[in-house]
Design a protein around this motif. Structure first.
Motif, PDB file in Angstrom:
ATOM      1  N   UNK A 113      71.836 -52.676 -28.064  1.00  0.00           N
ATOM      2  CA  UNK A 113      71.115 -51.677 -28.578  1.00  0.00           C
ATOM      3  C   UNK A 113      69.635 -51.452 -28.236  1.00  0.00           C
ATOM      4  N   UNK A 114      69.430 -50.231 -27.896  1.00  0.00           N
ATOM      5  CA  UNK A 114      68.597 -48.757 -27.539  1.00  0.00           C
ATOM      6  C   UNK A 114      68.022 -48.324 -28.879  1.00  0.00           C
ATOM      7  N   UNK A 134      65.503 -53.932 -36.128  1.00  0.00           N
ATOM      8  CA  UNK A 134      66.830 -53.152 -35.912  1.00  0.00           C
ATOM      9  C   UNK A 134      67.850 -54.216 -35.003  1.00  0.00           C
ATOM     10  N   UNK A 135      67.576 -54.775 -34.753  1.00  0.00           N
ATOM     11  CA  UNK A 135      67.523 -55.687 -33.391  1.00  0.00           C
ATOM     12  C   UNK A 135      68.590 -56.775 -35.015  1.00  0.00           C
ATOM     13  N   UNK A 153      70.148 -56.150 -25.947  1.00  0.00           N
ATOM     14  CA  UNK A 153      69.306 -55.354 -26.662  1.00  0.00           C
ATOM     15  C   UNK A 153      68.666 -54.800 -24.849  1.00  0.00           C
ATOM     16  N   UNK A 154      67.600 -53.845 -24.817  1.00  0.00           N
ATOM     17  CA  UNK A 154      67.302 -52.927 -24.049  1.00  0.00           C
ATOM     18  C   UNK A 154      65.928 -53.388 -23.569  1.00  0.00           C
ATOM     19  N   UNK A 155      65.364 -54.235 -22.496  1.00  0.00           N
ATOM     20  CA  UNK A 155      64.231 -53.911 -22.460  1.00  0.00           C
ATOM     21  C   UNK A 155      63.672 -52.717 -21.488  1.00  0.00           C
ATOM     22  N   UNK A 156      62.653 -51.681 -22.179  1.00  0.00           N
ATOM     23  CA  UNK A 156      62.306 -50.800 -21.341  1.00  0.00           C
ATOM     24  C   UNK A 156      61.511 -49.879 -22.545  1.00  0.00           C
TER      25      UNK A 156
END
Length: 161
Positions: free
Chosen positions: A30-31, A45-46, A59-62
């Motif tokens: 997920x991004x 969104x998540x 889930x992206x952490x950025x």
């Protein structure tokens, strides 16, 4: 007996997630903002994607384009909020200006995600030394949960890799 490769598909929203699941995806990443190689999606969104499919979600952490961690404290807050929403798998990966893994940022996030499984993001493609990066990560407490490296095979992207 051969082991089938895992099919992980990017999802930007619930429609992508439903289509990916229907198409045979095993897991979703997920991004948001693909132009920036993927950034942390909004928590709403998540939640919407989690409600729409029953696949594992990473889930992206950025928070910023590029491979610097930016503000690790803000990323840690977002990771904690996503964990509270039910996120159990993540994607992250940061480099220092000299192309080494940002072990401080990785360790801070690994502490927040508390043993969840995670992928080291495409920052590996920009590392000064890919093998050294893997060895450095493996030798840290922050590596707990690290089970995947995401690479294009080349810093120029998938077509070149």
């Amino acid at each position: 007996m051969s082991k089938r490769a895992l099919l992980e598909v990017i999802a930007l929203g619930p429609q992508d997630a439903v289509a990916a699941q229907a198409g045979g995806a095993d897991r979703l990443e997920l991004v948001t903002d693909m132009a920036a190689d993927g950034l942390t999606p909004p928590r709403a969104t998540f939640a919407a994607i989690r409600a729409a499919v029953d696949l594992p979600l990473r889930v992206m952490l950025r928070a910023t384009d590029g491979f610097a961690a930016g503000d690790p404290a803000a990323l840690c807050e977002e990771a904690a909020a996503l964990r509270a929403e039910g996120a159990e798998e993540f994607v992250l990966g940061f480099l220092t200006p000299d192309g080494r893994p940002d072990l401080e940022a990785v360790a801070a996030l690994a502490e927040v995600i508390d043993g969840c499984r995670w992928t080291f993001h495409r920052a590996i493609d920009r590392a000064a030394d890919r093998e050294a990066l893997r060895k450095e990560l493996a030798g840290t407490a922050g590596a707990a949960g690290l089970d995947t490296y995401l690479t294009a095979g080349d810093a120029r992207g998938v077509e070149a890799g």
